[in-house]
Motif scaffolding. Sequence first.
Motif, PDB file in Angstrom:
ATOM      1  N   PRO A 692       0.834  -1.204   0.000  1.00 12.11           N
ATOM      2  CA  PRO A 692       0.000   0.000   0.000  1.00 12.11           C
ATOM      3  C   PRO A 692       0.868   1.252   0.000  1.00 12.11           C
ATOM      4  CG  PRO A 692       0.031  -0.996   2.177  1.00 12.11           C
ATOM      5  CD  PRO A 692       0.725  -1.961   1.271  1.00 12.11           C
ATOM      6  N   ASP A 693       0.312   2.352  -0.444  1.00 13.23           N
ATOM      7  CA  ASP A 693       1.047   3.614  -0.442  1.00 13.23           C
ATOM      8  C   ASP A 693       1.316   4.100   0.977  1.00 13.23           C
ATOM      9  OD1 ASP A 693       0.921   3.517  -3.179  1.00 13.23           O
ATOM     10  OD2 ASP A 693      -0.746   4.942  -3.338  1.00 13.23           O
ATOM     11  N   SER A 694       0.393   3.808   1.904  1.00 18.14           N
ATOM     12  CA  SER A 694       0.559   4.222   3.293  1.00 18.14           C
ATOM     13  C   SER A 694      -0.249   3.294   4.186  1.00 18.14           C
ATOM     14  CB  SER A 694       0.099   5.670   3.493  1.00 18.14           C
ATOM     15  OG  SER A 694      -1.283   5.790   3.212  1.00 18.14           O
ATOM     16  N   ARG A 695       0.090   3.251   5.443  1.00 20.07           N
ATOM     17  CA  ARG A 695      -0.691   2.515   6.430  1.00 20.07           C
ATOM     18  C   ARG A 695      -0.241   2.946   7.825  1.00 20.07           C
ATOM     19  NH1 ARG A 695       1.635  -2.932   4.708  1.00 20.07           N
ATOM     20  NH2 ARG A 695       3.712  -3.032   5.611  1.00 20.07           N
ATOM     21  N   VAL A 696      -0.998   2.539   8.818  1.00 21.61           N
ATOM     22  CA  VAL A 696      -0.668   2.842  10.207  1.00 21.61           C
ATOM     23  C   VAL A 696       0.130   1.681  10.782  1.00 21.61           C
ATOM     24  CG1 VAL A 696      -1.612   3.210  12.523  1.00 21.61           C
ATOM     25  CG2 VAL A 696      -2.677   4.303  10.547  1.00 21.61           C
ATOM     26  N   THR A 697       1.197   2.000  11.468  1.00 20.68           N
ATOM     27  CA  THR A 697       1.987   0.992  12.158  1.00 20.68           C
ATOM     28  C   THR A 697       2.059   1.349  13.636  1.00 20.68           C
ATOM     29  OG1 THR A 697       4.003  -0.364  11.967  1.00 20.68           O
ATOM     30  CG2 THR A 697       4.299   2.018  11.990  1.00 20.68           C
ATOM     31  N   THR A 698       2.423   0.367  14.472  1.00 21.33           N
ATOM     32  CA  THR A 698       2.473   0.563  15.927  1.00 21.33           C
ATOM     33  C   THR A 698       3.782   0.018  16.466  1.00 21.33           C
ATOM     34  OG1 THR A 698       0.063   0.391  16.111  1.00 21.33           O
ATOM     35  CG2 THR A 698       1.341   0.081  18.122  1.00 21.33           C
ATOM     36  N   ILE A 699       4.421   0.767  17.335  1.00 24.94           N
ATOM     37  CA  ILE A 699       5.633   0.324  18.014  1.00 24.94           C
ATOM     38  C   ILE A 699       5.477   0.551  19.507  1.00 24.94           C
ATOM     39  CG2 ILE A 699       7.100   0.851  16.027  1.00 24.94           C
ATOM     40  CD1 ILE A 699       8.057   3.358  17.601  1.00 24.94           C
ATOM     41  N   GLU A 700       6.410  -0.004  20.276  1.00 26.19           N
ATOM     42  CA  GLU A 700       6.457   0.267  21.712  1.00 26.19           C
ATOM     43  C   GLU A 700       7.667   1.131  21.994  1.00 26.19           C
ATOM     44  OE1 GLU A 700       7.295  -2.356  25.612  1.00 26.19           O
ATOM     45  OE2 GLU A 700       5.404  -2.853  24.590  1.00 26.19           O
ATOM     46  N   LEU A 701       7.423   2.291  22.603  1.00 24.17           N
ATOM     47  CA  LEU A 701       8.474   3.251  22.919  1.00 24.17           C
ATOM     48  C   LEU A 701       8.291   3.724  24.346  1.00 24.17           C
ATOM     49  CD1 LEU A 701      10.843   4.972  21.772  1.00 24.17           C
ATOM     50  CD2 LEU A 701       9.139   6.680  21.133  1.00 24.17           C
ATOM     51  N   GLU A 702       9.327   3.582  25.155  1.00 22.69           N
ATOM     52  CA  GLU A 702       9.243   3.958  26.563  1.00 22.69           C
ATOM     53  C   GLU A 702       8.078   3.253  27.254  1.00 22.69           C
ATOM     54  OE1 GLU A 702      11.474   6.123  28.020  1.00 22.69           O
ATOM     55  OE2 GLU A 702      12.558   6.342  26.132  1.00 22.69           O
ATOM     56  N   GLN A 703       7.920   1.960  26.949  1.00 17.40           N
ATOM     57  CA  GLN A 703       6.868   1.107  27.509  1.00 17.40           C
ATOM     58  C   GLN A 703       5.454   1.600  27.154  1.00 17.40           C
ATOM     59  OE1 GLN A 703       9.465   2.164  30.054  1.00 17.40           O
ATOM     60  NE2 GLN A 703      10.509   0.531  28.942  1.00 17.40           N
ATOM     61  N   LYS A 704       5.339   2.330  26.047  1.00 18.79           N
ATOM     62  CA  LYS A 704       4.040   2.824  25.602  1.00 18.79           C
ATOM     63  C   LYS A 704       3.832   2.451  24.137  1.00 18.79           C
ATOM     64  CE  LYS A 704       3.882   6.855  28.700  1.00 18.79           C
ATOM     65  NZ  LYS A 704       5.044   6.489  29.506  1.00 18.79           N
ATOM     66  N   ALA A 721       6.742  15.435  24.688  1.00 18.52           N
ATOM     67  CA  ALA A 721       5.769  15.376  25.796  1.00 18.52           C
ATOM     68  C   ALA A 721       5.030  14.045  25.811  1.00 18.52           C
ATOM     69  CB  ALA A 721       4.778  16.536  25.686  1.00 18.52           C
ATOM     70  N   ILE A 722       5.804  12.956  25.727  1.00 18.65           N
ATOM     71  CA  ILE A 722       5.208  11.625  25.645  1.00 18.65           C
ATOM     72  C   ILE A 722       4.431  11.275  26.917  1.00 18.65           C
ATOM     73  CG2 ILE A 722       7.247  10.427  26.535  1.00 18.65           C
ATOM     74  CD1 ILE A 722       6.734   8.231  24.489  1.00 18.65           C
ATOM     75  N   ASP A 723       4.806  11.856  28.032  1.00 25.00           N
ATOM     76  CA  ASP A 723       4.138  11.547  29.302  1.00 25.00           C
ATOM     77  C   ASP A 723       3.003  12.523  29.632  1.00 25.00           C
ATOM     78  OD1 ASP A 723       5.726   9.308  29.976  1.00 25.00           O
ATOM     79  OD2 ASP A 723       7.356  10.654  30.548  1.00 25.00           O
ATOM     80  N   LYS A 724       2.733  13.457  28.747  1.00 27.13           N
ATOM     81  CA  LYS A 724       1.694  14.448  28.992  1.00 27.13           C
ATOM     82  C   LYS A 724       0.357  13.978  28.419  1.00 27.13           C
ATOM     83  CE  LYS A 724       4.829  17.211  30.716  1.00 27.13           C
ATOM     84  NZ  LYS A 724       4.923  17.447  32.162  1.00 27.13           N
ATOM     85  N   ALA A 725      -0.701  14.651  28.852  1.00 23.13           N
ATOM     86  CA  ALA A 725      -2.040  14.308  28.354  1.00 23.13           C
ATOM     87  C   ALA A 725      -2.201  14.662  26.887  1.00 23.13           C
ATOM     88  CB  ALA A 725      -3.095  15.033  29.188  1.00 23.13           C
ATOM     89  N   ASN A 726      -1.477  15.694  26.432  1.00 22.79           N
ATOM     90  CA  ASN A 726      -1.569  16.129  25.030  1.00 22.79           C
ATOM     91  C   ASN A 726      -0.177  16.161  24.410  1.00 22.79           C
ATOM     92  OD1 ASN A 726      -4.473  16.782  24.968  1.00 22.79           O
ATOM     93  ND2 ASN A 726      -3.882  18.321  26.495  1.00 22.79           N
ATOM     94  N   PRO A 727       0.372  15.003  24.053  1.00 25.89           N
ATOM     95  CA  PRO A 727       1.709  14.969  23.451  1.00 25.89           C
ATOM     96  C   PRO A 727       1.733  15.690  22.106  1.00 25.89           C
ATOM     97  CG  PRO A 727       0.638  12.830  23.267  1.00 25.89           C
ATOM     98  CD  PRO A 727      -0.221  13.655  24.165  1.00 25.89           C
ATOM     99  N   VAL A 728       2.906  16.137  21.728  1.00 23.30           N
ATOM    100  CA  VAL A 728       3.104  16.846  20.463  1.00 23.30           C
ATOM    101  C   VAL A 728       3.734  15.885  19.459  1.00 23.30           C
ATOM    102  CG1 VAL A 728       4.388  18.694  19.331  1.00 23.30           C
ATOM    103  CG2 VAL A 728       3.313  19.099  21.552  1.00 23.30           C
ATOM    104  N   PHE A 729       3.158  15.829  18.263  1.00 21.42           N
ATOM    105  CA  PHE A 729       3.623  14.912  17.227  1.00 21.42           C
ATOM    106  C   PHE A 729       3.456  15.601  15.885  1.00 21.42           C
ATOM    107  CE2 PHE A 729       3.092  11.265  14.318  1.00 21.42           C
ATOM    108  CZ  PHE A 729       4.145  10.448  14.709  1.00 21.42           C
ATOM    109  N   TYR A 730       4.540  15.754  15.145  1.00 20.19           N
ATOM    110  CA  TYR A 730       4.417  16.413  13.848  1.00 20.19           C
ATOM    111  C   TYR A 730       5.452  15.854  12.862  1.00 20.19           C
ATOM    112  CZ  TYR A 730       8.217  19.437  15.637  1.00 20.19           C
ATOM    113  OH  TYR A 730       9.381  19.923  16.164  1.00 20.19           O
ATOM    114  N   GLN A 731       5.141  16.013  11.588  1.00 23.40           N
ATOM    115  CA  GLN A 731       5.945  15.428  10.515  1.00 23.40           C
ATOM    116  C   GLN A 731       6.874  16.474   9.922  1.00 23.40           C
ATOM    117  OE1 GLN A 731       3.610  13.228   7.705  1.00 23.40           O
ATOM    118  NE2 GLN A 731       5.363  12.548   6.500  1.00 23.40           N
ATOM    119  N   ILE A 732       8.069  16.034   9.513  1.00 19.45           N
ATOM    120  CA  ILE A 732       9.042  16.983   8.940  1.00 19.45           C
ATOM    121  C   ILE A 732       9.286  16.745   7.452  1.00 19.45           C
ATOM    122  CG2 ILE A 732      10.214  17.425  11.125  1.00 19.45           C
ATOM    123  CD1 ILE A 732      12.334  15.426  10.341  1.00 19.45           C
ATOM    124  N   ASP A 733       8.704  15.705   6.874  1.00 21.69           N
ATOM    125  CA  ASP A 733       8.938  15.432   5.449  1.00 21.69           C
ATOM    126  C   ASP A 733       7.628  15.189   4.701  1.00 21.69           C
ATOM    127  OD1 ASP A 733       8.258  13.015   6.561  1.00 21.69           O
ATOM    128  OD2 ASP A 733       9.842  11.869   5.590  1.00 21.69           O
TER     129      ASP A 733
END
Length: 865
Positions: A692-704, A721-733
Amino acid sequence: MVGRIILSIYFLLICYRPLAQVKKPVVHFSFEQADFKKANEGNYVLRSAGGECTIKPVSGIKGEGVRFEGKNCLVSSNILNAVTGDAFALAFYFKGNRFEFVSYPKQHFAVSFDYPYFSFTISTRQQGKIVREFYKTELTGSGAQSYDHYNDGNWHSVVFNFSSRLGRREIWADGILINEPTAVLPKGKTVLFEPFDGFKQNFQLDELKLFNQYLDSTSIREFSGNPQKSHLTSSLDTAQYAPGFPNYSVSLLNQLKRFPAPRYASGHGLHRNVSWMDINYLSERTANTAVEIETEMYKRWHYYLDVPLLRSDTTTAARIYNDTSTVPGALVRLANRQPSWDYSVISMQAQIQPRHAGYNSDKPFISSQQLPDKNYLRGKEGKPIIVNGRKILSPLMDKKIMVQDAETVRFYLNQLTRNLKRPPALITENGEVFGAAYRENLLRQDPLVWEDFQKSRLTRTEYFGKFQQEMEEQFRSVVMKGMPKTTLFSIFQVSAVQPDFWGAYKFRRSVNRMPDGSIRSTPDFYPYTPANWQLAIGPYNGYGMIARGRVIEISLGDTDFSPFVAAGWLDEKDNIRPAQWLALLKSMVMLGADFFYVGYFNVTGPGGKWPNGVGPYDPKGYAYQVAIPGYAQAIRSQVSEFFGEGRLLNPSSQFRFTASSINDLVLVRKVHDAWLIYGSIQPNSNQAANVPDSRVTTIELEQKKISFPIRRQGSMFILKAIDKANPVFYQIDAWHELTHPYFWSGNLELEAENMSVEEGIATIETNASGTLDFSAFTSFRNMRTGARLSYMFDGMEQLQFKTATLSLWEKGSKPVEIAWKLGKHTGSWKGIPEKTVVIQLTGNGKLELTLKSGTMKLDKIVLKP
């Protein structure tokens, strides 16, 4: 009366035919009963027979199914005991990325699904011997012949069908026969079984049936819920090829000019890339074209000028360097006209002629075979040992021999610099004069060498590596004598990749020392074909082989490296395509690559002929290989903190994170409390819809558990802010597209999160599916009054724009005033913002946006010429 009899017989035939087609299994697990582990037909029960194994009910294809989970899980079924003849069919539905069904204690019978194939193994008795016959069908196509077709989280049917009388061994998947003709067997073979059998691996199972007969195609399609006849299809993904493929219609130069430029952060300081593509082939031996191509590569694609280093006598070299109608002469003139432009040269010790420099040899001394006998491995009688018709250099050889070759290379360099009035910024030596580390049985044959080896207390690769180090350091010292300290020197394939094959890296590594004292390994990353992305095929290294070497190199403190890279040099339909190549070079950046030696090898085939029967492969077809390294390197320039201060996680697993699919390649870097996450989907062929051109994948990071989307061209994200209620996640490419770069958009699309905050408050916020579930997410800058954002790339100064389209996270309710500045030009926009705001622009240069009043949640900006 006769008519009635005929009618009755006809009626009986009608009734009889469907009855004859009914296939009843001798074993059937529907998993619908209270005791779901017990078969509906047959006295069989599923039991845990090994490992940490659990059997749990799940929602199935029809009602309920089961899931097998656990480490080294083996679930016994013993259903093969029900096979009484020379024909059978094993049918079931599965969900998961692999399964295996085997007989045991001996695996006389085995069927499996793994990356990337189905397999069907039987054992037969032939002339009193048991012969195990393995067969697999590669899943390197599209549709039912693609691995990802079955690895999509849905239920799929599979039938392993066998008939001794017909000589058939078939694999049917989702009602389609996916066998190759090689699966056909000689008739009359009886399959051997063992007392026990069962399932291995973690996966889900439903509607398990064993038939004591060979199934016809109609029955298989009915079982699969696919009653229509389906056929395997294949086609190349033409959007991954240059315009006009296979009859290319746009020159390499015009493609490079059309491709969107890589986005290097201003003032990034990364070394330029080095061209090993041979400008003679890129320019088709046309001097003016060579100058235009190299100018384009220098200005937009972050390459050194590539000036050919002639291996010629003084008279010939002077004539060519001063003749601007030749490619070398034209490039010398270009370099002299641009004194601030750094240039690189490639030396080839294996191809030099020391006679040019006044020595009595037409071949490199190191490989001439004419050295005094003491320089070769010698047997007890004192005569050189001959291996494959050649004498073998001794680790005790006279080191001055390397000096003579080095002085010849320096002679060639002096000829160049007499015409090009400054030294090169980088000298790369091809090397490849020593070969693999000697085996101990070869060292034993020379008494003096064997004694020296034992005294050294080194391993054989360390011993050979120390020998190479001494020779290569000698070579370097002569070549670099009198050169400025800023001139870089490197030798190809100085690395810890395949450490059992080459001389030990811990000795050789110092030859590639940079002026600041840091060291770069130089492995070759030539995966060659799409399927080879994962590990290696012969000498062609995929990701995994490079990563294994990087584990060693990083442990020695060599955090950066500079690999030689090439996406293949066969017919273009076989070479790795642009999207996959971009994803793979991003993985090299994650491993620490800060610049690339970019190769393309117009190799000859048998009899010295070009593989395409015409000549060097058409550079119009491989223009993308010039551009892709810049796209990957530019990403590193934007997130430098993850490399200078950060570290690469998971060295025990060659830095790969276990993700949702086997061909999801995921790596993570960490700096302070932020993570740089890379993920890509790796195809194993160039067939359209192979993955597929894209899909969702899942990993374990810092036991999460963290879920996020990945693409064929690779996706890179920053997580905070992985431990916060509203973590920040953004793409650079996000702007990197899936197709050949000729077809990418000409607009400049900027994610607001990647813009710099010059002053004021403009925090990054993320709206996601759930905490750490970024399956669907949008990030934006929450701008307050006075916030000023800017963005500038190297080489962006001349770009002209007419409009800027601002995409907002949500529609505004109050008026705002937005001021813009593009170079020297300024303007403003006032009003209540809709979800989209269009601003008219003029000018070129650095872009700045200032929120003069109000608040605004800015998602991205699209600048249009």
